[in-house]
Scaffold this motif. Structure first.
Motif, mmCIF file in Angstrom:
data_model
loop_
_atom_site.group_PDB
_atom_site.id
_atom_site.type_symbol
_atom_site.label_atom_id
_atom_site.label_comp_id
_atom_site.label_asym_id
_atom_site.label_seq_id
_atom_site.Cartn_x
_atom_site.Cartn_y
_atom_site.Cartn_z
ATOM 1 N N ASN A 24 1.960 20.177 117.167
ATOM 2 C CA ASN A 24 1.814 21.614 116.895
ATOM 3 C C ASN A 24 0.375 22.076 117.111
ATOM 4 O OD1 ASN A 24 4.530 21.899 116.201
ATOM 5 N ND2 ASN A 24 4.151 21.385 114.047
ATOM 6 N N LEU A 25 -0.577 21.228 116.689
ATOM 7 C CA LEU A 25 -1.985 21.581 116.879
ATOM 8 C C LEU A 25 -2.321 21.688 118.361
ATOM 9 C CD1 LEU A 25 -4.818 22.056 115.750
ATOM 10 C CD2 LEU A 25 -5.123 19.569 115.700
ATOM 11 N N THR A 82 -7.236 24.048 98.008
ATOM 12 C CA THR A 82 -5.884 23.540 97.770
ATOM 13 C C THR A 82 -5.452 22.509 98.800
ATOM 14 O OG1 THR A 82 -4.984 25.378 99.063
ATOM 15 C CG2 THR A 82 -5.162 25.684 96.683
ATOM 16 N N ALA A 83 -6.330 22.223 99.777
ATOM 17 C CA ALA A 83 -6.048 21.220 100.816
ATOM 18 C C ALA A 83 -4.764 21.552 101.559
ATOM 19 C CB ALA A 83 -5.983 19.822 100.207
ATOM 20 N N GLU A 84 -4.548 22.860 101.823
ATOM 21 C CA GLU A 84 -3.365 23.246 102.580
ATOM 22 C C GLU A 84 -3.539 22.835 104.037
ATOM 23 O OE1 GLU A 84 -0.550 24.505 101.838
ATOM 24 O OE2 GLU A 84 -0.790 25.112 99.745
ATOM 25 N N GLN A 85 -2.476 22.273 104.627
ATOM 26 C CA GLN A 85 -2.559 21.867 106.019
ATOM 27 C C GLN A 85 -2.554 23.091 106.915
ATOM 28 O OE1 GLN A 85 0.497 19.104 107.005
ATOM 29 N NE2 GLN A 85 -0.436 17.406 105.874
ATOM 30 N N GLY A 86 -3.289 22.995 107.996
ATOM 31 C CA GLY A 86 -3.359 24.097 108.950
ATOM 32 C C GLY A 86 -4.577 23.932 109.832
ATOM 33 N N SER A 87 -4.465 24.453 111.046
ATOM 34 C CA SER A 87 -5.558 24.330 112.009
ATOM 35 C C SER A 87 -6.489 25.525 111.994
ATOM 36 C CB SER A 87 -4.981 24.155 113.416
ATOM 37 O OG SER A 87 -4.183 25.281 113.759
ATOM 38 N N GLY A 88 -6.079 26.598 111.335
ATOM 39 C CA GLY A 88 -6.901 27.804 111.365
ATOM 40 C C GLY A 88 -6.760 28.590 112.652
ATOM 41 N N ILE A 98 -3.637 25.097 120.239
ATOM 42 C CA ILE A 98 -4.901 25.140 120.989
ATOM 43 C C ILE A 98 -4.659 25.624 122.421
ATOM 44 C CG2 ILE A 98 -6.752 23.721 121.938
ATOM 45 C CD1 ILE A 98 -6.626 22.028 119.432
ATOM 46 N N LEU A 99 -3.599 25.131 123.037
ATOM 47 C CA LEU A 99 -3.293 25.552 124.404
ATOM 48 C C LEU A 99 -2.918 27.033 124.457
ATOM 49 C CD1 LEU A 99 -1.276 22.473 125.694
ATOM 50 C CD2 LEU A 99 -3.587 23.143 126.321
ATOM 51 N N ASP A 100 -2.128 27.482 123.489
ATOM 52 C CA ASP A 100 -1.766 28.902 123.452
ATOM 53 C C ASP A 100 -3.004 29.773 123.305
ATOM 54 O OD1 ASP A 100 0.888 28.377 123.785
ATOM 55 O OD2 ASP A 100 1.364 28.420 121.637
#
Length: 514
Positions: free
Chosen positions: A316-317, A446-452, A321-323
């Motif tokens: 997904n990351l 909260t250490a939520e996952q995500g790439s920003g 990034i490509l998008d």
């Protein structure tokens, strides 16, 4: 090892804009001071030459009018004096004026870089002194012929010549002084020919007028120097602007090259990463589902599940990034078609409902069912809604509520609004959240996952559709994201066409209408 300081980092990056401007100003001041030290009148060499050039142009342009004036004065003086004496005086004035004009032409033809400004200024002083002396010899006629009218005529002629001389030589002050000296001396010599009070006052006024013209000449010189300084500063600013434009063009060219290299790198790395990643996902899914039999140790199944989830996250990351890189490079192509916005939003909400139920969250929908279709990219619209809903679910606490609205805008467009009851975002963190790879303090704590990359991708896709993206949030008041599509993308439904099924009846109706 020595400690790395902020000053060292800044020096490594180069000078700031203020520091660069200060250095340029200091360089100009040093250059100006150096040129003033080599000048005899305290100005820069370029100004010295420009003042001499203006003097030469003035003298060449005034040559014919001055000769006409001298001819008129010689012709008028012939009423009182012999013609030969007036002609000799005119010949002297013509010769001196010709010498000054030749000097002026020499100054204009000379190479500025090899011209001695001190010698040129000295020659101008001598030329002005000789020419004014030739004009001042007009008083010889007065000494030869004693006439009150002749004295008055000569005195006014000297005043006119003094005004012309100080004006033409104003750009070279010492030349103006040298030119006025013989004329003032000639006017004062007329006092020896008269004793009455009226004539003395008249001559005194004439000399005072000559000194006044000299004062005006000094003011004219000061204003000329100020104009030259202003023009030099303007040229310097234009030069700096051109240099800045050249630097900007070079920086833009390098940025485009870097962007192209980044796109090539991402295209290559996406293939290189996806190939082994697909193998990781496939084999980890086989191990997770125990296709070839149960694991000898129960922990292996947990490890395979973690490997599979981590691989999905990495995939997904890479896709995000490509998008984002395609959007920033302007290479994201929209496959536009008729899209039912309410249907897409409902589909996305249904896909995210499992995650919402896991956190005991509820959806509340306010959808206008009469919305016509949009001309948009369905995949992009779906990605927009999914990213916004995913963020809302991620940061809404258990038991919270998410409100989804779909409706008309005041300008005739359509909008999607997703509002949560989460903790909200501080106002100063909104630019960080909207930047690439930017994460707010709540996500970090909260250490939520995500790439920003979710919101930057959403904004980029909305911009490609010509819409607008708005993020409203305050601490402890929740967050609302509003995505608006313009009215130009709304497809107006056409009214149905009534078709008569009986051709004969239609023919009779057409005949009656005719």
């Amino acid at each position: 090892m020595s400690e790395l300081t902020a000053q060292m980092v800044q020096r490594g990056r180069g000078p700031t804009a203020e520091e660069a401007a200060r250095r340029r100003q200091l360089a100009r001041d040093v250059r100006s001071a150096r040129e003033r030290l080599t000048s005899s009148i305290g100005l820069e060499r370029a100004f010295d030459y420009e003042l001499l050039r203006l003097y030469a142009e003035y003298r060449i342009g005034a040559f014919l009018p001055l000769m006409l004036l001298a001819l008129c004065v010689a012709a008028a003086s012939a009423f009182w004096s012999p013609v030969a004496l007036s002609a000799a005086w005119f010949g002297g004035v013509l010769a001196s004026a010709g010498g000054v004009a030749a000097l002026a032409r020499f100054l204009l033809r000379a190479d500025p870089d090899h011209l001695s400004l001190r010698s040129a200024r000295r020659r101008a002083m001598v030329g002005e002194f000789l020419q004014s002396t030739a004009w001042a010899l007009l008083v010889v006629i007065v000494f030869a012929i004693d006439s009150t009218n002749l004295r008055t005529f000569v005195m006014f002629a000297l005043v006119i010549v003094a005004a012309v001389t100080t004006t033409l030589a104003a750009t070279v002050p010492f030349a103006a002084y040298a030119g006025l000296l013989p004329l003032s001396a000639a006017a004062l010599s007329l006092l020896a020919m008269t004793r009455d009070v009226e004539s003395v006052l008249l001559i005194t006024m004439a000399v005072g007028a000559q000194l006044f013209f000299l004062l005006l000449s000094n003011h004219l010189h000061a204003s000329t120097v100020a104009a030259l300084r202003s023009r030099a500063e303007k040229d310097a600013i234009f030069g700096e602007l051109e240099q800045a434009k050249a630097n900007s063009d070079e920086a833009r060219r390098r940025a485009e090259e870097a962007n192209l290299a980044k796109s090539r790198f991402l295209a290559t790395m996406s293939h290189e990463l996806r190939t082994p990643l697909n193998a990781i996902l496939g084999f980890s899914e086989v191990m997770k589902n125990q296709v070839f039999g149960p694991h000898a140790a129960p922990s292996y199944q947990e490890y395979s599940t973690d490997i599979h989830d981590s691989g999905l996250h990495l995939l997904n990351l890479i896709n995000e990034i490509l998008d984002l890189s395609r959007i920033e490079a302007g290479r994201y192509e929209l496959n536009e078609e008729a899209v039912q916005l309410a249907y897409v939003v409902e589909e996305c909400r249904h896909m995210m409902s499992l995650r919402a139920r896991a956190k005991n969250q509820t959806f509340r929908e306010l959808v206008d069912p009469s919305l016509p279709r949009l001309w948009a990219d369905e995949r992009a619209v779906r990605q927009i809604v999914l990213n916004v809903l995913s963020n809302a679910i991620k940061f809404t606490p258990p038991g919270g509520e998410i409100v989804v609205k779909v409706g008309w805008t005041s300008s005739g467009g359509q909008y999607v609004s997703v509002k949560d009851t989460g903790p909200g975002i501080p106002e100063d963190e909104i630019p960080t959240v909207m930047s690439s790879f930017g994460r707010g303090s709540l996500a970090i704590k909260t250490a939520e996952q995500g790439s920003g990359l979710g919101l930057p991708i959403v904004k980029g896709l909305v911009d490609l559709h010509g819409g607008s993206f708005q993020l409203k949030s305050k601490p402890r008041e929740g967050t609302e994201v509003i995505v608006t599509f313009p009215a130009a993308r709304v497809m107006d439904a056409l009214p149905a066409i009534e078709v008569d099924e009986d051709p004969a009846r239609a023919g009779r109706a057409a005949v009656r209408a005719a």
